[in-house]
Motif scaffolding. Sequence first.
Motif, PDB file in Angstrom:
ATOM      1  N   UNK A 198       0.842  -1.191   0.000  1.00 25.59           N
ATOM      2  CA  UNK A 198       0.000   0.000   0.000  1.00 25.59           C
ATOM      3  C   UNK A 198       0.880   1.246   0.000  1.00 25.59           C
ATOM      4  N   UNK A 199       0.522   2.205  -0.830  1.00 25.82           N
ATOM      5  CA  UNK A 199       1.239   3.486  -0.896  1.00 25.82           C
ATOM      6  C   UNK A 199       0.188   4.592  -1.042  1.00 25.82           C
ATOM      7  N   UNK A 200       0.675   5.833  -1.115  1.00 27.94           N
ATOM      8  CA  UNK A 200      -0.255   6.954  -1.295  1.00 27.94           C
ATOM      9  C   UNK A 200      -0.627   7.140  -2.762  1.00 27.94           C
ATOM     10  N   UNK A 201       0.386   7.145  -3.649  1.00 26.48           N
ATOM     11  CA  UNK A 201       0.144   7.378  -5.071  1.00 26.48           C
ATOM     12  C   UNK A 201       0.821   6.279  -5.880  1.00 26.48           C
ATOM     13  N   UNK A 202       0.058   5.657  -6.775  1.00 21.11           N
ATOM     14  CA  UNK A 202       0.602   4.664  -7.695  1.00 21.11           C
ATOM     15  C   UNK A 202       0.638   5.268  -9.088  1.00 21.11           C
ATOM     16  N   UNK A 203       1.810   5.190  -9.739  1.00 24.90           N
ATOM     17  CA  UNK A 203       1.964   5.647 -11.124  1.00 24.90           C
ATOM     18  C   UNK A 203       2.192   4.409 -11.978  1.00 24.90           C
ATOM     19  N   UNK A 204       1.285   4.182 -12.914  1.00 19.59           N
ATOM     20  CA  UNK A 204       1.359   3.000 -13.764  1.00 19.59           C
ATOM     21  C   UNK A 204       2.016   3.363 -15.083  1.00 19.59           C
ATOM     22  N   UNK A 205       3.198   2.803 -15.352  1.00 21.10           N
ATOM     23  CA  UNK A 205       3.927   3.086 -16.579  1.00 21.10           C
ATOM     24  C   UNK A 205       5.166   3.914 -16.326  1.00 21.10           C
ATOM     25  N   UNK A 261      -2.539  -4.483 -46.286  1.00 22.73           N
ATOM     26  CA  UNK A 261      -1.311  -4.521 -45.472  1.00 22.73           C
ATOM     27  C   UNK A 261      -1.635  -4.259 -43.998  1.00 22.73           C
ATOM     28  N   UNK A 262      -0.853  -4.905 -43.111  1.00 23.03           N
ATOM     29  CA  UNK A 262      -1.017  -4.759 -41.670  1.00 23.03           C
ATOM     30  C   UNK A 262       0.151  -3.948 -41.103  1.00 23.03           C
ATOM     31  N   UNK A 263      -0.066  -2.684 -40.782  1.00 19.09           N
ATOM     32  CA  UNK A 263       1.025  -1.881 -40.201  1.00 19.09           C
ATOM     33  C   UNK A 263       1.416  -2.409 -38.825  1.00 19.09           C
ATOM     34  N   UNK A 264       2.607  -2.015 -38.376  1.00 15.20           N
ATOM     35  CA  UNK A 264       3.056  -2.342 -37.023  1.00 15.20           C
ATOM     36  C   UNK A 264       3.383  -1.054 -36.282  1.00 15.20           C
ATOM     37  N   UNK A 265       3.081  -1.052 -34.982  1.00 13.09           N
ATOM     38  CA  UNK A 265       3.353   0.116 -34.157  1.00 13.09           C
ATOM     39  C   UNK A 265       4.259  -0.311 -33.003  1.00 13.09           C
ATOM     40  N   UNK A 266       5.396   0.358 -32.794  1.00 14.63           N
ATOM     41  CA  UNK A 266       6.298  -0.028 -31.708  1.00 14.63           C
ATOM     42  C   UNK A 266       5.906   0.601 -30.372  1.00 14.63           C
ATOM     43  N   UNK A 267       6.157  -0.141 -29.296  1.00 12.09           N
ATOM     44  CA  UNK A 267       5.887   0.330 -27.944  1.00 12.09           C
ATOM     45  C   UNK A 267       7.142   0.091 -27.112  1.00 12.09           C
ATOM     46  N   UNK A 268       7.597   1.118 -26.409  1.00  5.70           N
ATOM     47  CA  UNK A 268       8.757   0.960 -25.538  1.00  5.70           C
ATOM     48  C   UNK A 268       8.455  -0.005 -24.408  1.00  5.70           C
ATOM     49  N   UNK A 269       9.410  -0.849 -24.089  1.00  8.40           N
ATOM     50  CA  UNK A 269       9.235  -1.863 -23.045  1.00  8.40           C
ATOM     51  C   UNK A 269      10.437  -1.810 -22.105  1.00  8.40           C
ATOM     52  N   UNK A 270      10.655  -0.604 -21.552  1.00  6.44           N
ATOM     53  CA  UNK A 270      11.835  -0.364 -20.731  1.00  6.44           C
ATOM     54  C   UNK A 270      11.625   0.928 -19.960  1.00  6.44           C
ATOM     55  N   UNK A 271      12.293   1.068 -18.847  1.00  4.12           N
ATOM     56  CA  UNK A 271      12.204   2.299 -18.072  1.00  4.12           C
ATOM     57  C   UNK A 271      12.684   3.470 -18.946  1.00  4.12           C
ATOM     58  N   UNK A 272      11.906   4.520 -18.981  1.00  2.00           N
ATOM     59  CA  UNK A 272      12.191   5.640 -19.883  1.00  2.00           C
ATOM     60  C   UNK A 272      11.361   5.595 -21.138  1.00  2.00           C
ATOM     61  N   UNK A 273      10.727   4.431 -21.420  1.00  2.00           N
ATOM     62  CA  UNK A 273       9.834   4.311 -22.562  1.00  2.00           C
ATOM     63  C   UNK A 273      10.500   4.648 -23.876  1.00  2.00           C
ATOM     64  N   UNK A 312      -1.107   3.735 -26.262  1.00  2.00           N
ATOM     65  CA  UNK A 312      -1.370   2.340 -26.604  1.00  2.00           C
ATOM     66  C   UNK A 312      -1.554   1.461 -25.375  1.00  2.00           C
ATOM     67  N   UNK A 313      -1.262   2.007 -24.195  1.00  2.00           N
ATOM     68  CA  UNK A 313      -1.355   1.220 -22.967  1.00  2.00           C
ATOM     69  C   UNK A 313      -2.461   1.644 -22.032  1.00  2.00           C
ATOM     70  N   UNK A 314      -2.630   2.941 -21.842  1.00  2.00           N
ATOM     71  CA  UNK A 314      -3.628   3.420 -20.880  1.00  2.00           C
ATOM     72  C   UNK A 314      -5.062   3.048 -21.247  1.00  2.00           C
ATOM     73  N   UNK A 315      -5.462   3.087 -22.544  1.00  2.00           N
ATOM     74  CA  UNK A 315      -6.841   2.688 -22.861  1.00  2.00           C
ATOM     75  C   UNK A 315      -7.157   1.255 -22.434  1.00  2.00           C
ATOM     76  N   UNK A 316      -6.180   0.360 -22.586  1.00  2.00           N
ATOM     77  CA  UNK A 316      -6.406  -1.029 -22.212  1.00  2.00           C
ATOM     78  C   UNK A 316      -6.634  -1.201 -20.723  1.00  2.00           C
ATOM     79  N   UNK A 317      -5.874  -0.465 -19.905  1.00  2.00           N
ATOM     80  CA  UNK A 317      -6.069  -0.563 -18.452  1.00  2.00           C
ATOM     81  C   UNK A 317      -7.453  -0.040 -18.076  1.00  2.00           C
ATOM     82  N   UNK A 318      -7.863   1.076 -18.681  1.00  2.00           N
ATOM     83  CA  UNK A 318      -9.196   1.601 -18.401  1.00  2.00           C
ATOM     84  C   UNK A 318     -10.264   0.581 -18.778  1.00  2.00           C
ATOM     85  N   UNK A 319     -10.141  -0.015 -19.967  1.00  2.00           N
ATOM     86  CA  UNK A 319     -11.155  -0.975 -20.415  1.00  2.00           C
ATOM     87  C   UNK A 319     -11.174  -2.222 -19.537  1.00  2.00           C
TER      88      UNK A 319
END
Length: 619
Positions: free
Chosen positions: A7-14, A81-93, A275-282
Amino acid sequence: MSRYPNEVDIIICGGGGAGCILASRLAEELPRLQILLIERGGDDREVKRLERPLDSLFWLFSDNPYLQWLECEGQDELKGRKPRIPVGNILGGGTSINTLMYNTGAASDYDDWNQPGWSFEDMKPLIKKSVDYDVPLRDPSKDVHTRGGAFGVSLGGHQMTWGNDFCETWKEVRPDMEILDSITTYRHGNAVGRQPKMITGQGRRSTVAEAYLHKRQSPLKNLAVVTGLTVSRTIVEGGRAVGVEVLESAPYAGKEKSRKVIKARKLVVLACGALGSPGILERSGLGDPNVLTKAGVEVLADLPGVGRELDDHQLVCPMYHISDDIDSFDDYARGVESIKTAVDEEWERTGKGIGASNGFDWGYKIRPNAEEIDKMGSTFKDYWKRVGADKPDKALYSNVIFPYFYSYKPRPKEGKYMCIGGFHNYPASRGSIHITSSDPFLSPRVNAGLLNHPADMPVHIWHYKIQREVVRRLPFYRGELAGCHPNFDETSNARLRSPGEFSDPAEVIAQAKSVSRIEYSAEDDQKIDEWVRDSVATAYHTMSTCPMRKREDEGVVDARLDVYGVKGLKVADLSICPSNVGSNTTSVVLLIAEKAVNLIVEEMNGGIAPITEWVKSKL
């Protein structure tokens, strides 16, 4: 799973660009509160290769474990054609793995958001606070950037030798173009100039994680940073966010993941990007009821705007042969051992040389003139009238020149190349991103939305013709690289030229100064259209999937970044942009995060705005 608090006061996701800023600033401003930052990927300090700008740039298209690619649905507009979109997967994004280009949008971009507290005048102090702008300017008083901010921006440790040729040739083709010390002014929509980079004065990649978290002289004792942990959803009880559900981020290994809930006494902030926050909300039950029901998620708040308006710049990269005597980074990119070893050793020793650069030394921003607008058709004309015709700071296209082959395609084994890497800043097209399951490890359904509005194709055809007129007048131009241009008929005035046609350098230079403009036929325009559909890609600038606007206008957050229908939950990343920004997105992320810090600190302090030592020193 005991390496983080219950438990903490503020959680930052991402722990991307926005999350690192939020974590560091909030821990500093609110020393009595416990802050937790959760990042799905790894710690950037464990990957030394990312520090060297040029080397890490070429890692983007290879097996980079710190990058996740989302495959989009096939589009009729792209011939399936199916485009691709990259997402950072590391601290600093993205700042830890991107192409290091620092660019800014137009001042009017922020005014167009029409949100209280988010105008360009409101953003100015945050620009100064966030960016340490180590770029020589003839008159610094005319630029909003200053020294002393957190995030390092410079010209890098190497400059190409042909910048004057590039600028003067632009003036020849478009006399109305201004030549600037730096293209990042927020005020010029029709100019050419030096292109700053996300590189420190010591020749290292500038990352938000380093600038805001690791660089601190003393650690923040009230801040915990946890990597390798995936946020599945926000826990909502009685209409309030009270924590998050998390799982370890390693891929499934044939067994159910252990889940845990971390409680938040005061606030949960989503900073997982567009690309990440909408999924958590849903997955939390906040979104379009039709989407949630199909995914097997209970509906807690009807927010149809979640994930609905994915907005991205549209990238097109024509490539050219250049003369053998011109600067090029191609042999380094190919991994020629003698060259790469020497460059890397120089960088290790001095922080200089091409290893301390991305090669993006010169860029331009361009608007169409009245005659060109008429030729682009009524659909575009009507759209541009609404978006930017009366706003001269808005550039319809932004570009940078790359002194090497830059593509997803196989790299040629020999030769020297240059690329005009450019993107449409204000596309009318929109995509979407939605979950298909409550499982956070299953890929979302993504529609990139490229070219699905008829106002966009005329922009690409217009720009292709303009940039080609400039390049073919450069003294080191040696023809177009086949396969990276439209397939014009050999009998057409627009036919491609090959290096074999340039046998006499003196003749080439003389011709470059007297070459006439290409007259394109209707068939040629159709060839450009086909090529754009075959090659257009995301510019890695996704935004607007949780827009900041009124709820009745399909907004997801208000001007204080509070999610509608839920207390104690904010979103603070690129997803909140209510309309596009004509820029690479790092400069936008910096401002959104710094603004979010001010809003949160004000609320936690009972309405008193934050006054840090940095701010006091500037008063």
